[in-house]
Design a protein around this motif. Structure first.
Motif, PDB file in Angstrom:
ATOM      1  N   PRO A   1      70.630  56.133  80.807  1.00 32.35           N
ATOM      2  CA  PRO A   1      71.831  56.398  82.173  1.00 32.35           C
ATOM      3  C   PRO A   1      73.180  56.645  80.597  1.00 32.35           C
ATOM      4  O   PRO A   1      74.022  56.622  81.618  1.00 32.35           O
ATOM      5  CB  PRO A   1      71.976  55.167  82.829  1.00 32.35           C
ATOM      6  CG  PRO A   1      70.809  54.413  82.097  1.00 32.35           C
ATOM      7  CD  PRO A   1      70.188  54.889  80.772  1.00 32.35           C
ATOM      8  N   SER A   2      73.326  56.785  79.816  1.00 29.76           N
ATOM      9  CA  SER A   2      74.644  56.301  78.730  1.00 29.76           C
ATOM     10  C   SER A   2      74.468  56.925  78.266  1.00 29.76           C
ATOM     11  O   SER A   2      75.867  57.123  77.236  1.00 29.76           O
ATOM     12  CB  SER A   2      74.955  54.570  78.064  1.00 29.76           C
ATOM     13  OG  SER A   2      73.446  53.905  77.400  1.00 29.76           O
TER      14      SER A   2
ATOM     15  N   ASP B   1      71.226  63.253  77.580  1.00 29.87           N
ATOM     16  CA  ASP B   1      69.987  63.280  78.621  1.00 29.87           C
ATOM     17  C   ASP B   1      68.535  64.146  76.934  1.00 29.87           C
ATOM     18  O   ASP B   1      67.578  64.193  76.797  1.00 29.87           O
ATOM     19  CB  ASP B   1      69.773  64.270  79.622  1.00 29.87           C
ATOM     20  CG  ASP B   1      70.762  62.917  80.372  1.00 29.87           C
ATOM     21  OD1 ASP B   1      70.421  62.274  80.911  1.00 29.87           O
ATOM     22  OD2 ASP B   1      71.266  63.549  81.314  1.00 29.87           O
TER      23      ASP B   1
ATOM     24  N   TYR C   1      69.869  69.667  90.211  1.00 31.24           N
ATOM     25  CA  TYR C   1      69.102  68.293  88.648  1.00 31.24           C
ATOM     26  C   TYR C   1      68.021  68.350  88.542  1.00 31.24           C
ATOM     27  O   TYR C   1      68.059  67.578  87.381  1.00 31.24           O
ATOM     28  CB  TYR C   1      70.331  67.506  89.535  1.00 31.24           C
ATOM     29  CG  TYR C   1      70.708  66.099  88.630  1.00 31.24           C
ATOM     30  CD1 TYR C   1      72.019  66.042  88.196  1.00 31.24           C
ATOM     31  CD2 TYR C   1      70.450  64.717  89.055  1.00 31.24           C
ATOM     32  CE1 TYR C   1      72.835  65.559  87.094  1.00 31.24           C
ATOM     33  CE2 TYR C   1      70.739  63.812  87.839  1.00 31.24           C
ATOM     34  CZ  TYR C   1      71.725  64.141  86.680  1.00 31.24           C
ATOM     35  OH  TYR C   1      71.771  63.028  86.106  1.00 31.24           O
ATOM     36  N   THR C   2      67.549  67.995  89.408  1.00 33.03           N
ATOM     37  CA  THR C   2      65.563  66.989  89.275  1.00 33.03           C
ATOM     38  C   THR C   2      65.152  67.486  88.508  1.00 33.03           C
ATOM     39  O   THR C   2      64.196  67.463  88.038  1.00 33.03           O
ATOM     40  CB  THR C   2      65.445  66.386  90.632  1.00 33.03           C
ATOM     41  OG1 THR C   2      65.002  67.324  91.856  1.00 33.03           O
ATOM     42  CG2 THR C   2      66.372  65.532  90.719  1.00 33.03           C
TER      43      THR C   2
ATOM     44  N   CYS D   1      74.266  66.767  77.887  1.00 36.81           N
ATOM     45  CA  CYS D   1      73.957  66.210  79.607  1.00 36.81           C
ATOM     46  C   CYS D   1      73.348  66.666  80.484  1.00 36.81           C
ATOM     47  O   CYS D   1      74.735  67.678  80.670  1.00 36.81           O
ATOM     48  CB  CYS D   1      75.082  65.079  79.893  1.00 36.81           C
ATOM     49  SG  CYS D   1      75.174  63.610  78.218  1.00 36.81           S
ATOM     50  N   GLN D   2      72.748  66.286  81.579  1.00 39.22           N
ATOM     51  CA  GLN D   2      72.100  66.644  82.702  1.00 39.22           C
ATOM     52  C   GLN D   2      73.334  66.783  83.270  1.00 39.22           C
ATOM     53  O   GLN D   2      74.009  67.749  84.174  1.00 39.22           O
ATOM     54  CB  GLN D   2      70.897  65.701  82.820  1.00 39.22           C
ATOM     55  CG  GLN D   2      70.358  66.809  84.088  1.00 39.22           C
ATOM     56  CD  GLN D   2      69.199  65.824  84.611  1.00 39.22           C
ATOM     57  OE1 GLN D   2      68.472  65.679  83.200  1.00 39.22           O
ATOM     58  NE2 GLN D   2      68.353  66.361  85.251  1.00 39.22           N
ATOM     59  N   ASP D   3      73.925  66.035  83.293  1.00 41.48           N
ATOM     60  CA  ASP D   3      75.487  65.990  84.276  1.00 41.48           C
ATOM     61  C   ASP D   3      76.367  67.010  84.156  1.00 41.48           C
ATOM     62  O   ASP D   3      76.868  67.912  85.129  1.00 41.48           O
ATOM     63  CB  ASP D   3      76.050  64.642  84.700  1.00 41.48           C
ATOM     64  CG  ASP D   3      75.381  63.444  85.221  1.00 41.48           C
ATOM     65  OD1 ASP D   3      74.374  64.058  85.532  1.00 41.48           O
ATOM     66  OD2 ASP D   3      75.908  62.104  84.769  1.00 41.48           O
ATOM     67  N   GLU D   4      76.513  66.943  82.751  1.00 40.52           N
ATOM     68  CA  GLU D   4      77.234  68.147  82.386  1.00 40.52           C
ATOM     69  C   GLU D   4      77.493  69.428  83.087  1.00 40.52           C
ATOM     70  O   GLU D   4      77.624  70.211  83.560  1.00 40.52           O
ATOM     71  CB  GLU D   4      78.304  68.453  80.745  1.00 40.52           C
ATOM     72  CG  GLU D   4      79.024  69.379  80.210  1.00 40.52           C
ATOM     73  CD  GLU D   4      79.514  69.260  78.799  1.00 40.52           C
ATOM     74  OE1 GLU D   4      78.757  69.866  78.185  1.00 40.52           O
ATOM     75  OE2 GLU D   4      79.028  67.759  78.745  1.00 40.52           O
TER      76      GLU D   4
ATOM     77  N   TYR E   1      74.842  70.492  85.075  1.00 41.17           N
ATOM     78  CA  TYR E   1      74.945  70.181  86.552  1.00 41.17           C
ATOM     79  C   TYR E   1      76.148  71.150  87.145  1.00 41.17           C
ATOM     80  O   TYR E   1      76.303  71.543  87.914  1.00 41.17           O
ATOM     81  CB  TYR E   1      74.655  68.524  87.389  1.00 41.17           C
ATOM     82  CG  TYR E   1      74.232  68.317  88.827  1.00 41.17           C
ATOM     83  CD1 TYR E   1      73.027  69.516  89.493  1.00 41.17           C
ATOM     84  CD2 TYR E   1      75.474  68.495  88.964  1.00 41.17           C
ATOM     85  CE1 TYR E   1      72.969  69.361  90.831  1.00 41.17           C
ATOM     86  CE2 TYR E   1      75.527  68.082  90.969  1.00 41.17           C
ATOM     87  CZ  TYR E   1      74.672  68.446  91.308  1.00 41.17           C
ATOM     88  OH  TYR E   1      74.539  68.550  92.123  1.00 41.17           O
ATOM     89  N   ARG E   2      77.285  70.328  86.582  1.00 40.99           N
ATOM     90  CA  ARG E   2      78.520  70.468  86.774  1.00 40.99           C
ATOM     91  C   ARG E   2      78.821  71.803  86.449  1.00 40.99           C
ATOM     92  O   ARG E   2      79.557  72.432  87.570  1.00 40.99           O
ATOM     93  CB  ARG E   2      79.438  69.405  86.435  1.00 40.99           C
ATOM     94  CG  ARG E   2      79.948  68.424  86.815  1.00 40.99           C
ATOM     95  CD  ARG E   2      80.768  67.456  86.628  1.00 40.99           C
ATOM     96  NE  ARG E   2      81.006  67.352  84.763  1.00 40.99           N
ATOM     97  CZ  ARG E   2      80.641  65.998  84.372  1.00 40.99           C
ATOM     98  NH1 ARG E   2      79.300  64.676  85.223  1.00 40.99           N
ATOM     99  NH2 ARG E   2      79.930  66.205  82.820  1.00 40.99           N
TER     100      ARG E   2
END
Length: 153
Positions: free
Chosen positions: A83-84, A87, A56-57, A34-37, A39-40
């Protein structure tokens, strides 16, 4: 005396290390990233809001694409960004990536020390940017000199 790499290379190195460590730890089972992971994990020391947005982008997708193009990893590039959901689905080390990470580079005096994966893990955990950059640079230099692309085709 070595100089610090440019910030874009530091960011690339951090993303690369995170991805390779994660995939090595799960091999041969592919992972959904996941991109969010990602990123964090990478943005922790970022103080510039514009840079954080660019990480991020742009940086995450570009790094995954580079690692895939250079045949260190493979993944389903046809996955639409959901979104859910993950990625990047089905991300896994290739034989080239696995071989490289398990390689024990020799030091100047030809004494083996630690494998590339151990060096990456230690440096990523301690947050030493210059060491991480040196390790990623050495990893790619070693690959360019010693690992044939034919083992992944």
């Amino acid at each position: 005396m070595t100089s610090s790499p440019p910030r874009n290379i530091e960011i690339f190195d951090q993303i690369t290390a995170y991805i390779l460590i994660r995939l090595y730890g799960s091999f041969p089972i592919s992972q959904n990233l996941c991109q969010d992971e990602i990123y964090r994990e990478v943005v922790q020391d970022c103080t510039d809001g514009n840079e954080a947005v660019e990480i991020y982008t742009s940086y995450i997708a570009s790094t995954l694409s580079f690692l895939s193009d250079e045949k260190f990893i493979q993944y389903d590039q046809n996955t639409s960004l959901m979104p859910s959901g993950p990625d990047y689905s089905g991300v896994r080390l290739t034989l080239k990536g696995l071989t490289l990470l398990g390689t024990v580079p020799k030091t100047v005096n030809d004494t083996p020390q630690y494998s590339f994966i151990d060096l990456l893990k230690n440096s990523f955990k301690t947050g030493t940017k210059s060491a991480l950059s040196d390790i990623v640079k050495s990893l790619f230099m070693y690959a360019a000199k010693n690992i044939s692309d034919s083992i992944t085709t």
